[in-house]
Structure formats: structure tokens, C-alpha cells
Design a protein around this motif. Structure first.
Motif, PDB file in Angstrom:
ATOM      1  N   PRO A 174       0.731  -1.235  -0.021  1.00  0.00           N
ATOM      2  CA  PRO A 174       0.033   0.031  -0.056  1.00  0.00           C
ATOM      3  C   PRO A 174       0.753   1.291   0.046  1.00  0.00           C
ATOM      4  O   PRO A 174       0.823   2.027   1.088  1.00  0.00           O
ATOM      5  N   GLY A 175       1.477   1.311  -1.131  1.00  0.00           N
ATOM      6  CA  GLY A 175       2.462   2.558  -1.141  1.00  0.00           C
ATOM      7  C   GLY A 175       1.817   4.003  -0.964  1.00  0.00           C
ATOM      8  O   GLY A 175       2.420   4.755  -0.276  1.00  0.00           O
ATOM      9  N   ARG A 176       0.513   3.950  -1.436  1.00  0.00           N
ATOM     10  CA  ARG A 176      -0.111   5.265  -1.433  1.00  0.00           C
ATOM     11  C   ARG A 176      -0.436   5.698  -0.024  1.00  0.00           C
ATOM     12  O   ARG A 176      -0.221   6.906   0.367  1.00  0.00           O
ATOM     13  N   ALA A 177      -0.770   4.928   0.780  1.00  0.00           N
ATOM     14  CA  ALA A 177      -1.335   4.917   1.950  1.00  0.00           C
ATOM     15  C   ALA A 177       0.213   5.363   3.153  1.00  0.00           C
ATOM     16  O   ALA A 177      -0.018   6.261   3.717  1.00  0.00           O
ATOM     17  N   TRP A 178       1.247   4.775   2.766  1.00  0.00           N
ATOM     18  CA  TRP A 178       2.547   5.075   3.605  1.00  0.00           C
ATOM     19  C   TRP A 178       3.106   6.397   3.137  1.00  0.00           C
ATOM     20  O   TRP A 178       3.455   7.066   3.798  1.00  0.00           O
ATOM     21  N   GLU A 202       1.236  12.423   3.564  1.00  0.00           N
ATOM     22  CA  GLU A 202       1.884  13.090   4.683  1.00  0.00           C
ATOM     23  C   GLU A 202       0.567  13.063   5.549  1.00  0.00           C
ATOM     24  O   GLU A 202       1.079  13.483   7.057  1.00  0.00           O
ATOM     25  N   GLU A 203      -0.659  12.975   5.351  1.00  0.00           N
ATOM     26  CA  GLU A 203      -1.501  13.404   6.396  1.00  0.00           C
ATOM     27  C   GLU A 203      -1.369  12.209   7.513  1.00  0.00           C
ATOM     28  O   GLU A 203      -2.108  12.390   8.704  1.00  0.00           O
ATOM     29  N   PHE A 204      -0.972  10.936   7.169  1.00  0.00           N
ATOM     30  CA  PHE A 204      -0.764  10.023   8.355  1.00  0.00           C
ATOM     31  C   PHE A 204       0.674   9.714   8.675  1.00  0.00           C
ATOM     32  O   PHE A 204       0.633   8.998   9.666  1.00  0.00           O
ATOM     33  N   ALA A 205       1.430  10.632   8.399  1.00  0.00           N
ATOM     34  CA  ALA A 205       2.760  10.438   9.068  1.00  0.00           C
ATOM     35  C   ALA A 205       3.038  10.798  10.597  1.00  0.00           C
ATOM     36  O   ALA A 205       3.574   9.600  10.994  1.00  0.00           O
ATOM     37  N   ASP A 245       3.547   8.030  15.757  1.00  0.00           N
ATOM     38  CA  ASP A 245       2.980   7.939  17.261  1.00  0.00           C
ATOM     39  C   ASP A 245       2.827   6.346  17.165  1.00  0.00           C
ATOM     40  O   ASP A 245       3.114   5.937  18.459  1.00  0.00           O
ATOM     41  N   ALA A 246       2.341   5.614  16.396  1.00  0.00           N
ATOM     42  CA  ALA A 246       2.156   4.345  16.668  1.00  0.00           C
ATOM     43  C   ALA A 246       3.376   3.550  16.596  1.00  0.00           C
ATOM     44  O   ALA A 246       3.536   2.562  17.554  1.00  0.00           O
ATOM     45  N   PHE A 247       4.257   3.683  16.096  1.00  0.00           N
ATOM     46  CA  PHE A 247       5.729   2.927  15.974  1.00  0.00           C
ATOM     47  C   PHE A 247       6.839   3.560  16.696  1.00  0.00           C
ATOM     48  O   PHE A 247       7.952   2.839  16.724  1.00  0.00           O
ATOM     49  N   GLY A 248       6.728   4.755  17.108  1.00  0.00           N
ATOM     50  CA  GLY A 248       7.729   5.265  17.993  1.00  0.00           C
ATOM     51  C   GLY A 248       8.461   6.536  17.332  1.00  0.00           C
ATOM     52  O   GLY A 248       9.207   7.051  18.219  1.00  0.00           O
ATOM     53  N   SER A 249       8.428   6.545  15.821  1.00  0.00           N
ATOM     54  CA  SER A 249       9.344   7.636  15.393  1.00  0.00           C
ATOM     55  C   SER A 249       9.059   7.544  13.868  1.00  0.00           C
ATOM     56  O   SER A 249       8.570   6.452  13.528  1.00  0.00           O
ATOM     57  N   ARG A 250       9.417   8.649  12.853  1.00  0.00           N
ATOM     58  CA  ARG A 250       9.392   8.516  11.622  1.00  0.00           C
ATOM     59  C   ARG A 250      10.203   7.513  10.993  1.00  0.00           C
ATOM     60  O   ARG A 250       9.722   6.760  10.204  1.00  0.00           O
ATOM     61  N   TYR A 251      11.175   7.546  11.880  1.00  0.00           N
ATOM     62  CA  TYR A 251      12.346   6.289  11.208  1.00  0.00           C
ATOM     63  C   TYR A 251      11.894   4.840  11.375  1.00  0.00           C
ATOM     64  O   TYR A 251      11.834   4.202  10.640  1.00  0.00           O
ATOM     65  N   ARG A 252      11.303   4.570  12.569  1.00  0.00           N
ATOM     66  CA  ARG A 252      10.757   3.366  12.766  1.00  0.00           C
ATOM     67  C   ARG A 252       9.445   2.954  11.874  1.00  0.00           C
ATOM     68  O   ARG A 252       9.452   1.737  11.467  1.00  0.00           O
ATOM     69  N   ALA A 253       8.652   4.124  11.552  1.00  0.00           N
ATOM     70  CA  ALA A 253       7.654   3.734  10.845  1.00  0.00           C
ATOM     71  C   ALA A 253       7.948   3.731   9.123  1.00  0.00           C
ATOM     72  O   ALA A 253       7.579   2.596   8.639  1.00  0.00           O
ATOM     73  N   VAL A 274      -3.880   0.009   6.170  1.00  0.00           N
ATOM     74  CA  VAL A 274      -2.792   0.617   7.057  1.00  0.00           C
ATOM     75  C   VAL A 274      -2.901   1.690   7.554  1.00  0.00           C
ATOM     76  O   VAL A 274      -2.721   1.933   8.875  1.00  0.00           O
ATOM     77  N   PRO A 275      -3.655   3.008   7.193  1.00  0.00           N
ATOM     78  CA  PRO A 275      -4.087   3.920   7.751  1.00  0.00           C
ATOM     79  C   PRO A 275      -4.785   3.643   9.096  1.00  0.00           C
ATOM     80  O   PRO A 275      -4.677   4.481  10.181  1.00  0.00           O
ATOM     81  N   GLN A 276      -5.561   2.481   9.204  1.00  0.00           N
ATOM     82  CA  GLN A 276      -6.167   2.169  10.354  1.00  0.00           C
ATOM     83  C   GLN A 276      -5.032   2.276  11.673  1.00  0.00           C
ATOM     84  O   GLN A 276      -5.771   2.351  12.919  1.00  0.00           O
ATOM     85  N   VAL A 277      -3.936   2.048  11.732  1.00  0.00           N
ATOM     86  CA  VAL A 277      -2.939   1.956  12.733  1.00  0.00           C
ATOM     87  C   VAL A 277      -3.051   3.455  13.552  1.00  0.00           C
ATOM     88  O   VAL A 277      -2.629   3.577  14.538  1.00  0.00           O
TER      89      VAL A 277
END
Length: 473
Positions: A287-291, A294-297, A302-310, A439-442
Motif C-alpha cells: 500500500p504505497g499510497r497509504a504509506w 503526509e496526512e498519516f505521517a 505515534d504508532a511505531f515510535g518515530s518516523r524512522y521506525r515507521a 494500513v492507515p487504521q493504525v
């Protein structure tokens, strides 16, 4: 052997046809607008002709246990009483509705969601046993955080009682059936799976002991909610990686389904899965479009701990998409094996996308049936009124879309000698299994289709009247 329009019985209920909306995450929560949100999500499927709607996983306790943001809880009698508005709306259309009961156990947000852990630092994690070494390794890498409370025997009985109490409240609110979330790595699968279950009491050991929790839940529901039809998913952990030696194979899954049918469950939904949540249950494209939106970044961070971990999780998601490519009706062989051994309806979902395929799975084309009901999940995000296009398909003239993803899946499927009905089908879901809805549901975002080509095609079908049904249908 029956076509999709044929009625079917589950317990003492009769469904008007064999098409069901499989459980999805509705993201309604428990706020003041929750019931209206559930009506908005679920009623279109009933109004367009689905025989059964399975409301997505609802949590039986007031704290913890949510596998994703926005899950609805059914511990509060006053809230559940309000759900009668939903069941009445579904019944107005002649459909039936089941509620899926769940507790996430080690798949809950208090384990994997970094922001939720931080804001709920005192929330206790519940586990069937001490996490296996593979999961503890993920903890050391910082991808999850384990500090679980392992349920003692008395607490297992208490958890089963919570399932029974929730079922009783749901029946009072008008639900027609209880559906247990027996797969997707929730606490029920964790009791069944030797990967998670290392207990030394009556609920651990051989598969005969590990299935005891589902027996106990059955008994609690029967004692508190009566003879309401009781359904459950049944997992086979066929996607487990090589480093996981202890897991449920297909023979285990067939045995569990047969045992539960003999014990008193009214229907089973066999599903192939993994020991952890991954794309084995949502097979399709990366799901490249979802990842990339920017609106979900910030929500991913927040879900995974940082943008790097996301970004690391996104990379893992890309690898999983290559391993778990879309496979039409990927639970077919599992369901067929189960159906040969049980005398209750078998429900098939996963990779079902078009009408001819459904009739073939039901045995209407003359071959051995794989199931008695056919369900879809993600396609309902793309087309909330999808049943109107699939039921009585020969009466509809709207052409069916064929994206590249559909063509690729059909080419793979056509290598089977059972593909003629698939090739000749008049209708198919517009869903491309791209997973941009999931994917955005997280982040707490709702489950909706976000793929422009799919939305355009749905708009064209709406203009053609493809979702309109006569009052007598």
C-alpha cells in the motif's frame, strides 16, 4: 450445492442468501456518535441484500485488549442497549447481524502501539503464557514492548465469563448470532496455538487441552445468552516462518473445526494465517499510497515510535507484500477439508472477488462445494452496497471492471482447471486488494477506500444504477 441466492440455516436462524459481509474494523469506538457510525458502515450491506453482516471485532472488557485504534467495546450494558438501533435497521432489510467478540491479548495496542503505551503506562498486558523467544527478540529490538501478566487459571475462567456476559448483552440488543474472533492472532488463537500457549494447567498442553478455552467460552455463552447461533473463526498458522517450529498446521485446524462443531458451535470459518499479524490475512499489493501520504505521517510515528521506525515498518510491509501476493479464495482448500468433516455450515472468506467464483465455491457449478457461505471484507470498503451487484447477477447489465491487479490474479487463477466460472463471471468487486484502506487504521483513520481508480469505477457504477435494488428484491 446451491447458488448464492439460496437460503441457508445457521443454528435456528435462516439467512436469506449465502453472501455475508465478513468482519471489518469499523473504527466507531464508544463515543456519543458510535451507533450512528456503525449504522452508516453496516446498513448499506443489509439494504443491498447481504444475508449476514458480521460486525467487526468488539472488545469484551472495558480496558485493554484493543488490537487497533477505534475498536468498539461491549462491556457497558447501557452502550450495548443503544446498539438495538443498529440491529433494528439491519432487520428492516431482512438481513441478520452477528457481533464478533474479541480480546487482543499479546496483539493489543498496549504491546505494539508506542503512543498508546505511553499514555496508558499503567495498563496491564494480558498473556496466555510468557511470550516465546521470537517475540522477546522483537522486544529487545524495540519493535514491541512486553511486560505481560500471564493469566492464572481463575483469570482464564473470568475472561471466558466476560465473553459470555458480552454475548448476553448483544442478544438483548437484537443481535442474531455471536461470532468469536478465533483467528487474526487475538487471545483465542493464542490459547489454541502452541506458539503462544505453553501453559501447564487444564488450558495448555496438547491441542485437546488448548481448545478448552473455546469450550469454556461456548459454555459461558450458552449459560448466559441461550441458544443463539455461535460462530467462530478457526486458524491454521500455515504462514509461520521456518524459525517457528511450534504452530498450528492444517491438520490441527481441521481437527479444531471438527471438534468445535461436535461440541456445539453452529458454524466455522477456517482461515490460514500466521502467528503474528501480517499480510497473510490481507493478501495483496504493497500500500504505497497509504504509506506515502503526509496526512498519516504523524500517526504512523505515534504508532511505531518515530518516523524512522515507521519507515522501517513500511519496508517490512513491502517485503511481506512480495511473500503474500493476492491469491483468489486462498482459504478454499482449508475450507473444503473442513467441510468434509463437519455437519455445520462452513464460512469461506479471503480473496473472494467475483460472482462466478462464489457459485463455484458453493458447488453450484457441479464440483464439490468448499463452503456453505461466502464472505468478503475489504471489498465492502470499496463498495458498501456491493451485494446489489452480485446477487441475481444475471439481471444486471453493468460491465465489470478489470484492473491490472485483477488481470494478474486471474492469470494466476486460470492455471487451475476450476477457473471457467471465474473467467465467465459477469460481475466482480472493484476492490484491487491494494491495502490502502487498512494500513492507515493504525493511526485511527477509518477504513475506507482511498484508491482513485477504484473510486472512479464505483462512481461510474453508481451512475449506471448498479447499486439500486427494487423493494421486492
Amino acid at each position: 450445492m446451491a447458488r448464492l441466492e439460496a437460503p441457508v440455516g445457521i443454528g435456528d436462524r435462516t439467512l436469506q442468501n449465502r453472501l455475508y459481509r465478513a468482519p471489518l474494523l469499523e473504527c466507531a469506538g464508544n463515543g456519543p456518535e458510535a451507533v450512528d457510525a456503525l449504522i452508516e458502515d453496516l446498513e448499506p450491506a443489509a439494504a443491498s441484500g447481504a444475508g449476514l453482516l458480521c460486525q467487526g471485532a468488539t472488545i469484551v472488557r472495558g480496558e485493554g485488549g484493543c488490537a487497533a485504534p477505534g475498536m468498539t467495546r461491549v462491556h457497558d450494558p447501557e452502550f450495548v442497549e443503544q446498539l438495538a438501533r443498529l440491529t433494528e435497521r439491519v432487520h428492516d432489510h431482512g438481513a441478520k447481524i452477528a457481533i464478533q467478540l474479541e480480546h487482543g491479548g499479546l496483539r493489543s495496542m498496549e504491546v505494539w502501539h508506542a503512543g498508546y503505551r505511553q499514555s496508558h503506562s499503567g495498563l496491564e498486558q494480558l498473556a496466555v503464557s510468557r511470550p516465546p523467544w521470537q517475540l522477546r527478540a522483537l522486544d529487545r529490538l524495540g519493535l514491541v514492548s512486553f511486560d505481560p501478566h500471564v493469566l492464572d487459571t481463575a483469570e482464564v475462567y473470568g475472561l471466558a465469563a466476560d465473553f459470555g456476559k458480552a454475548a448476553a448483552r448483544a442478544v438483548d440488543a437484537g443481535y442474531d448470532a455471536i461470532h468469536l474472533a478465533g483467528a487474526n492472532m487475538g487471545v483465542v488463537q493464542q490459547f489454541l496455538s502452541p506458539f503462544y500457549n505453553r501453559r501447564d494447567d487444564e488450558f495448555g498442553g496438547s491441542r485437546r487441552e488448548r481448545v478448552r478455552f473455546l469450550e469454556l467460552v461456548h459454555d459461558e455463552i450458552r449459560a448466559r445468552a441461550g441458544d443463539v447461533p455461535l460462530l467462530t473463526k478457526v486458524p491454521a498458522e500455515t504462514a509461520a516462518p521456518r524459525l517457528v517450529q511450534r504452530h498450528l498446521d492444517l491438520d490441527d485446524g481441521v481437527w479444531i473445526a471438527e471438534h468445535l462443531a461436535d461440541y456445539g458451535y453452529d458454524a466455522v470459518a477456517p482461515v490460514r494465517a500466521n502467528v503474528t499479524w501480517d499480510m497473510s490475512i490481507v493478501r495483496g499489493e504493497y500500500p504505497g499510497r497509504a504509506w506515502e501520504r503526509e496526512e498519516f505521517a504523524d500517526g504512523y510515528a505515534d504508532a511505531f515510535g518515530s518516523r524512522y521506525r515507521a519507515r522501517a515498518v513500511a519496508a517490512l510491509n513491502r517485503l511481506q507484500a512480495r511473500r503474500f501476493e493476492f491469491e483468489p479464495a486462498w482459504n478454499e482448500s482449508f475450507c473444503r477439508r473442513v467441510r468434509r468433516r463437519v455437519d455445520v455450515p462452513v464460512m469461506l472468506e479471503g480473496g473472494v472477488r467475483e460472482r462466478g467464483q462464489m457459485d463455484r465455491l458453493l458447488g453450484a457449478t457441479g464440483e464439490e462445494p468448499a463452503c456453505d457461505l461466502v464472505g468478503m471484507a475489504r471489498p465492502f470498503y470499496a463498495e458498501p452496497r456491493l451485494p446489489a451487484r452480485l446477487l441475481d447477477a444475471e439481471a444486471h447489465s453493468a460491465s465489470s471492471p478489470r484492473s491490472q491487479a485483477h488481470e494478474d490474479a486471474e492469470e494466476q487463477y486460470s492455471s487451475s482447471p476450476r477457473s471457467q466460472a471465474h473467467e465467465d463471471a459477469e460481475t466482480r468487486a472493484v476492490c484491487e486488494s491494494c491495502n490502502n484502506c487498512t494500513v492507515p487504521q493504525v493511526t485511527g483513520a477509518p477504513g475506507v477506500c482511498r484508491t482513485p481508480s477504484v473510486l472512479r469505477r464505483r462512481g461510474e457504477l453508481e451512475k449506471q444504477g448498479a447499486y439500486e435494488r427494487d423493494a421486492d428484491d
